[in-house]
Design a protein around this motif. Structure first.
Motif, mmCIF file in Angstrom:
data_model
loop_
_atom_site.group_PDB
_atom_site.id
_atom_site.type_symbol
_atom_site.label_atom_id
_atom_site.label_comp_id
_atom_site.label_asym_id
_atom_site.label_seq_id
_atom_site.Cartn_x
_atom_site.Cartn_y
_atom_site.Cartn_z
ATOM 1 N N ILE A 113 -3.747 39.763 -8.914
ATOM 2 C CA ILE A 113 -4.815 39.366 -9.922
ATOM 3 C C ILE A 113 -4.112 39.165 -11.244
ATOM 4 C CG2 ILE A 113 -6.638 40.459 -11.170
ATOM 5 C CD1 ILE A 113 -7.493 41.320 -8.289
ATOM 6 N N CYS A 114 -3.205 40.179 -11.410
ATOM 7 C CA CYS A 114 -2.477 40.165 -12.748
ATOM 8 C C CYS A 114 -2.019 38.761 -12.988
ATOM 9 C CB CYS A 114 -1.201 41.166 -12.872
ATOM 10 S SG CYS A 114 -0.280 41.136 -14.545
ATOM 11 N N LEU A 115 -1.118 38.332 -12.209
ATOM 12 C CA LEU A 115 -0.347 36.988 -12.072
ATOM 13 C C LEU A 115 -1.342 35.861 -12.415
ATOM 14 C CD1 LEU A 115 2.459 37.384 -9.522
ATOM 15 C CD2 LEU A 115 2.631 37.686 -12.196
ATOM 16 N N SER A 116 -2.437 35.922 -11.678
ATOM 17 C CA SER A 116 -3.509 34.612 -11.714
ATOM 18 C C SER A 116 -4.156 34.743 -12.824
ATOM 19 C CB SER A 116 -4.384 34.825 -10.263
ATOM 20 O OG SER A 116 -3.511 34.618 -9.200
ATOM 21 N N TYR A 117 -4.518 35.937 -13.287
ATOM 22 C CA TYR A 117 -5.506 36.157 -14.531
ATOM 23 C C TYR A 117 -4.922 35.631 -15.835
ATOM 24 C CZ TYR A 117 -8.101 38.827 -18.320
ATOM 25 O OH TYR A 117 -8.417 39.136 -19.572
ATOM 26 N N TYR A 118 -3.622 35.992 -16.015
ATOM 27 C CA TYR A 118 -2.915 36.007 -17.235
ATOM 28 C C TYR A 118 -2.657 34.178 -17.328
ATOM 29 C CZ TYR A 118 -2.716 40.451 -18.807
ATOM 30 O OH TYR A 118 -3.008 41.725 -19.081
ATOM 31 N N THR A 119 -2.118 33.755 -16.078
ATOM 32 C CA THR A 119 -1.756 32.471 -15.997
ATOM 33 C C THR A 119 -2.631 31.489 -16.385
ATOM 34 O OG1 THR A 119 -0.201 32.850 -14.197
ATOM 35 C CG2 THR A 119 -0.786 30.747 -14.530
ATOM 36 N N SER A 120 -4.110 31.947 -15.957
ATOM 37 C CA SER A 120 -5.265 30.936 -16.267
ATOM 38 C C SER A 120 -5.416 30.904 -17.860
ATOM 39 C CB SER A 120 -6.646 31.677 -15.422
ATOM 40 O OG SER A 120 -6.888 32.890 -15.945
ATOM 41 N N TYR A 121 -4.952 31.834 -18.548
ATOM 42 C CA TYR A 121 -5.155 31.721 -20.070
ATOM 43 C C TYR A 121 -3.914 30.870 -20.380
ATOM 44 C CZ TYR A 121 -8.882 35.161 -20.606
ATOM 45 O OH TYR A 121 -10.149 35.810 -20.423
ATOM 46 N N PHE A 122 -2.659 31.247 -20.027
ATOM 47 C CA PHE A 122 -1.639 30.629 -20.608
ATOM 48 C C PHE A 122 -1.715 29.010 -20.304
ATOM 49 C CE2 PHE A 122 0.972 34.727 -18.993
ATOM 50 C CZ PHE A 122 0.276 35.374 -20.231
ATOM 51 N N VAL A 123 -2.067 28.656 -19.236
ATOM 52 C CA VAL A 123 -1.997 27.017 -19.176
ATOM 53 C C VAL A 123 -3.137 26.338 -20.281
ATOM 54 C CG1 VAL A 123 -3.889 27.179 -17.323
ATOM 55 C CG2 VAL A 123 -2.122 25.246 -17.142
ATOM 56 N N ILE A 124 -3.733 27.197 -20.623
ATOM 57 C CA ILE A 124 -5.040 26.602 -21.625
ATOM 58 C C ILE A 124 -4.256 26.497 -23.027
ATOM 59 C CG2 ILE A 124 -7.043 26.975 -22.960
ATOM 60 C CD1 ILE A 124 -7.546 26.166 -20.299
ATOM 61 N N LYS A 129 -4.299 22.320 -27.830
ATOM 62 C CA LYS A 129 -4.250 22.680 -29.185
ATOM 63 C C LYS A 129 -5.379 22.258 -30.202
ATOM 64 C CE LYS A 129 -0.130 23.844 -28.532
ATOM 65 N NZ LYS A 129 0.099 25.468 -28.560
ATOM 66 N N LYS A 130 -6.227 20.991 -30.238
ATOM 67 C CA LYS A 130 -6.897 20.586 -31.249
ATOM 68 C C LYS A 130 -8.466 21.381 -30.437
ATOM 69 C CE LYS A 130 -9.767 16.579 -32.635
ATOM 70 N NZ LYS A 130 -9.857 15.199 -32.686
ATOM 71 N N HIS A 131 -8.635 21.371 -29.116
ATOM 72 C CA HIS A 131 -9.894 21.689 -28.716
ATOM 73 C C HIS A 131 -9.736 23.292 -28.039
ATOM 74 C CE1 HIS A 131 -11.493 17.970 -29.230
ATOM 75 N NE2 HIS A 131 -10.705 17.271 -28.562
#
Length: 435
Positions: A113-124, A129-131
């Motif tokens: 869960i830790c790996l998937s949770y943070y990766t979903s933020y990092f990929v954004i 950048k603009k949005h």
């Protein structure tokens, strides 16, 4: 970074991140299985509760490791690896026969869960950048949707298939994170001509200055200087340089106290409802009220930033002031109906908080969002794991929840004082520099 930001395929990646967020929030909620596991394994509530707590603890505490993995291997590989780890954990707990196997399974689930949770933020952060503010606001809103859906989905799984087979169904749902990971294309940052020339010059310089081996000792002249410095290595790989920024340290401290307050409310309020004379159904219903109001509060910062107030720190302070008022109502009233009002306002303020924190981290450490957000969430998890048992201890020694709720009220007041104190200090310092 990817070659084209904010357009085209980046929005497909954003949709995959939204889906991953809902799945991860559903995977984190396992409280409904608590009584079934106590009866099946014939263990104490403390042992079973400790096993389930490992999931939440690992979700937050391993965030820095997740950032290191994402930087080294990319978001796609980390998401796929995290989902496979979760599938192994759910499969193990479905066929487990002892509490030791449950501990191991919960560790696998929490780490995945830790790996998937943070990766979903990092990929954004990689693709927008603009949005970024808009996409992140939608994402934290989807996290609220997943939190509200999870109790009903888990309950339906248990009623229809039994609690053991429910974990197998969880593994099937988690498998969709693999598909989300496939959509996360790897970042392909093109190097400029200056960077290529600099690298080539460094390679030539390294070849010309390479030390010759001493045939008698077998040691090069620079071996003494190249001894491994573990502290320096940890400092670099964990990006501890972020703590040199005053604003980042304030965020970490605020998140540490926030973990104690928010998780304390979620754990203690249902039992407080029972003490006030409410039924078991109504005591569980307030968590649904909390989740629904949290969904409304998550995109509120985006609307407020567009039309009213663009200062995120002031918004953070106002969200805490709203939570302070709600906890004050809870302490000063004795009826169970007042708790519904409390959970509506408190859930809204915590949803507001969840939408603000990623944006403040982004504005504070724009070039290092991965590790900045990981450290802030790690502090949140540490605060929750340390202070929630302390709040339970206060309840045991006092015989009621008033002392625990008063402690959470004090924690919230401390955060308000820290945030507004930092705002005043920052503006005073800025005025002193301009004079």
């Amino acid at each position: 970074m990817v070659s084209e930001l904010n357009i085209g395929y980046a929005w497909i990646i954003a949709i995959a991140a939204f889906v991953a967020t809902v799945i991860v929030e559903m995977a984190t909620t396992n409280g409904i299985y608590f009584p079934y596991m106590i009866d099946y394994y014939e263990e104490s509530a403390a042992k079973v509760g400790m096993a389930l707590t490992l999931i939440t603890f690992l979700r937050y505490s391993c965030g820095v490791f997740s950032a290191i993995m994402a930087k080294a291997f990319g978001c796609r590989i980390v998401m796929i690896f995290g989902s496979i780890t979760m599938i192994c954990g759910y499969t193990l707990i479905a066929y487990s026969t002892s509490i030791i196997e449950v501990y191991l399974a919960c560790c696998l689930i929490g780490f995945g869960i830790c790996l998937s949770y943070y990766t979903s933020y990092f990929v954004i952060d990689v693709n927008f950048k603009k949005h970024f503010n808009l996409v992140m606001s939608i994402k934290v809103g989807m996290a609220g949707v997943g939190r509200v859906m999870s109790p009903y989905v888990c309950q339906r799984f248990v009623i229809s298939y039994g609690w053991k087979h429910a974990f197998l169904l969880h593994s099937a749902v988690v498998y969709h994170l693999v598909l989300c990971g496939v959509i996360f294309r790897p970042s392909t940052k093109k190097k400029s001509n200056e960077e290529v020339e600099e690298i080539s010059l460094l390679e030539v310089k390294q070849e010309n200055n390479s030390p010759e081996l001493d045939l008698q000792t077998g040691i090069t002249p620079t071996d003494e200087k190249m001894r491994f410095n573990w502290l320096q290595y940890i400092y670099k790989i964990c990006h501890l340089r972020l703590f040199k920024k005053h604003s980042f340290v304030i965020l970490v401290v605020v998140a540490l106290i926030q973990g104690a307050t928010e998780d304390g409310v979620e754990v203690l309020m249902p039992d407080d409802m029972l003490e006030r004379g409410a039924s078991l159904h109504h005591s569980q219903l307030i968590l649904a009220v909390y989740g629904a109001s949290s969904i409304c509060g998550r995109p509120f910062q985006y609307i407020l930033s567009k039309f009213v107030l663009n200062d995120l720190l002031i918004q953070l302070g106002l969200s805490y002031f709203l939570s302070f008022l709600s906890l004050l109502i809870c302490i000063t009233t004795k009826t169970d109906n007042a708790v519904y009002v409390v959970m509506v306002f408190y859930g809204f303020s915590m949803g507001w908080y969840s939408g603000i924190i990623p944006l403040i981290v982004k504005s504070t450490v724009d070039d290092d969002f991965f590790f900045g957000y990981a450290w802030v969430e790690c502090a949140y998890g540490v605060g929750a794991c340390i202070t929630v048992p302390f709040l339970g201890y206060l309840r045991d020694i006092s015989g009621h929840f008033w002392l625990s709720e008063f402690s959470m009220l004090c924690f919230t007041l401390i955060n308000i004082m820290i945030i507004f104190g930092f705002i005043v200090w920052k503006r005073t310092r800025k005025q002193g520099q301009t004079c």
